[in-house]
Scaffold this motif. Structure first.
Motif, PDB file in Angstrom:
ATOM      1  N   ILE A  49     -22.340  -6.654  58.477  1.00  0.00           N
ATOM      2  CA  ILE A  49     -20.946  -6.186  58.484  1.00  0.00           C
ATOM      3  C   ILE A  49     -20.250  -6.651  57.215  1.00  0.00           C
ATOM      4  CG2 ILE A  49     -18.711  -6.366  59.658  1.00  0.00           C
ATOM      5  CD1 ILE A  49     -20.263  -6.639  62.290  1.00  0.00           C
ATOM      6  N   TRP A 109     -18.945  -4.029  54.179  1.00  0.00           N
ATOM      7  CA  TRP A 109     -17.491  -3.911  54.214  1.00  0.00           C
ATOM      8  C   TRP A 109     -16.923  -3.195  52.996  1.00  0.00           C
ATOM      9  CZ3 TRP A 109     -14.425  -5.077  58.286  1.00  0.00           C
ATOM     10  CH2 TRP A 109     -13.051  -5.103  58.086  1.00  0.00           C
ATOM     11  N   GLU A 110     -17.343  -3.624  51.811  1.00  0.00           N
ATOM     12  CA  GLU A 110     -16.837  -3.037  50.571  1.00  0.00           C
ATOM     13  C   GLU A 110     -17.983  -2.373  49.827  1.00  0.00           C
ATOM     14  OE1 GLU A 110     -14.032  -4.198  46.733  1.00  0.00           O
ATOM     15  OE2 GLU A 110     -14.811  -5.773  48.015  1.00  0.00           O
ATOM     16  N   ILE A 124     -14.924 -10.531  49.338  1.00  0.00           N
ATOM     17  CA  ILE A 124     -14.139  -9.310  49.534  1.00  0.00           C
ATOM     18  C   ILE A 124     -12.827  -9.419  48.776  1.00  0.00           C
ATOM     19  CG2 ILE A 124     -12.956  -7.883  51.249  1.00  0.00           C
ATOM     20  CD1 ILE A 124     -15.106  -8.863  53.263  1.00  0.00           C
ATOM     21  N   TRP A 126     -10.575  -5.384  51.026  1.00  0.00           N
ATOM     22  CA  TRP A 126      -9.953  -5.854  52.266  1.00  0.00           C
ATOM     23  C   TRP A 126      -9.131  -4.740  52.912  1.00  0.00           C
ATOM     24  CZ3 TRP A 126      -9.464  -9.174  56.118  1.00  0.00           C
ATOM     25  CH2 TRP A 126      -8.222  -9.432  56.705  1.00  0.00           C
ATOM     26  N   GLY A 166     -11.425  -1.547  53.743  1.00  0.00           N
ATOM     27  CA  GLY A 166     -12.318  -1.842  54.866  1.00  0.00           C
ATOM     28  C   GLY A 166     -11.575  -1.889  56.189  1.00  0.00           C
ATOM     29  N   PHE A 190     -11.992   0.087  59.664  1.00  0.00           N
ATOM     30  CA  PHE A 190     -12.270  -0.800  60.796  1.00  0.00           C
ATOM     31  C   PHE A 190     -11.274  -0.605  61.934  1.00  0.00           C
ATOM     32  CE2 PHE A 190     -12.920  -5.289  62.385  1.00  0.00           C
ATOM     33  CZ  PHE A 190     -14.283  -5.174  62.597  1.00  0.00           C
TER      34      PHE A 190
END
Length: 316
Positions: free
Chosen positions: A184, A188-189, A197, A202, A205, A209
């Motif tokens: 994960i 994410w990025e 991140i 942030w 993502g 999410f």
């Protein structure tokens, strides 16, 4: 990363944040001064050359051809524009690292995500707190382990693994095994797999999410499950992901047999072209037919309750 938000106004954290900001501002200032120095030096050289050419001209005239003067004016204007752009980039990067957004950046992220301006601003504040926590954890680790040297400037790099995992666990109710937690973080990025991140990652993502469309969430989950990022979820990857999902019973002679059975069931449901592995197209088609298969290989999205609870804090 603790899901608990750091308290505002903490003397130690605030002092460290200011120190980190000062350090980065100093670096940025040095880069800006270097650019300005280069510009001034080039201007002095151009002036000296101009005087030399004027003194050595055919008639000793101090006047240069109008075309040369115009060209030099254009070059000077280009140099000033380049320096101005460089300065803006440096300042924008410093703001990003510190989780600060100017109005233009705020509007840009509002357009690129599913968040409102209020939510973007709140998420930037949370980002700053999480980065500050990472800095404090790094310094505490270095203090308790003299042999460990904290990386210079690491507090400004972004959100690291430890803080991110704590955030998933305590804030988004994601309780899963180590392999999936790591995936994960890496997924994410996109394009920065495994790196801390950044502010942009942030925000982007979290947009997927917490508020992502079915297509966005499908793409994210596939990246998580594609362990080696080759574009397929293979039998071996399915086995690795599902192995720790089963509760082993003492009477089980070979618990891996149960995992192999699950892999075969997953293939029958998700391998649409029956080639023995799951491509992204297979996964998309299967999820479109049966959305409950989205997290077939382990939880990698927050519960509805955790999502609503977190979003409500952004409006406070």
């Amino acid at each position: 990363m603790s899901r608990k938000q750091p308290k505002e106004g903490g003397g130690g954290a605030g002092g460290r944040s200011l120190a980190a900001a000062f350090t980065n501002n100093t670096k940025g200032g040095a880069m800006i001064m270097k650019s300005v120095s280069i510009f001034l030096a080039s201007g002095r050289r151009a002036s000296a050359q101009s005087r030399d050419q004027a003194g050595n001209g055919p008639n000793g005239s101090a006047h240069q051809p109008r075309a040369d003067t115009h060209a030099k004016d254009q070059n000077a204007g280009t140099a000033r524009t380049t320096i101005s752009r460089d300065n803006r980039r440096i300042l924008a990067r410093m703001d990003e690292l510190n989780g600060k957004l100017n109005p233009k950046m705020l509007e840009m992220y509002k357009r690129r995500t599913h968040f409102s301006k209020v939510e973007v601003e709140a998420l930037c504040k949370i980002y700053r707190k999480l980065v500050a926590n990472a800095s404090m954890n790094s310094k505490a680790l270095a203090a308790s382990n003299p042999g460990v040297i904290a990386k210079a400037g690491s507090s400004m790099d972004g959100i690291d693994r430890s803080v991110f995992r704590e955030l998933l666990h305590s804030t988004f109710d994601i309780v899963t095994e180590e392999t999936l937690m790591e995936r994960i973080f890496c997924a994410w990025e996109k394009g920065y797999e495994g790196l801390p991140i950044r502010l942009e990652g942030w925000l982007m993502g979290l947009s997927t999410f917490l508020k992502g469309s079915q297509a966005e969430k499908t793409a994210f989950c596939f990246r998580v499950y594609d362990l080696n990022s080759d574009g397929f979820i293979t039998k071996d990857e399915m086995f690795a992901l599902l192995r720790n999902c089963l509760i082993k019973q003492p009477q089980d002679e070979d618990p891996d047999e149960g995992v192999k059975d699950l892999v075969e069931i997953a293939l029958r449901k998700l391998d649409m072209d029956k080639d023995g592995k799951i491509s992204f197209q297979d996964y998309q088609e299967a999820i479109a037919e049966e959305p409950l298969l989205l997290e077939a290989f382990g939880q990698c999205l927050p519960s509805d309750r955790a999502t609503m609870s977190f979003l409500s804090t952004l409006q406070a």
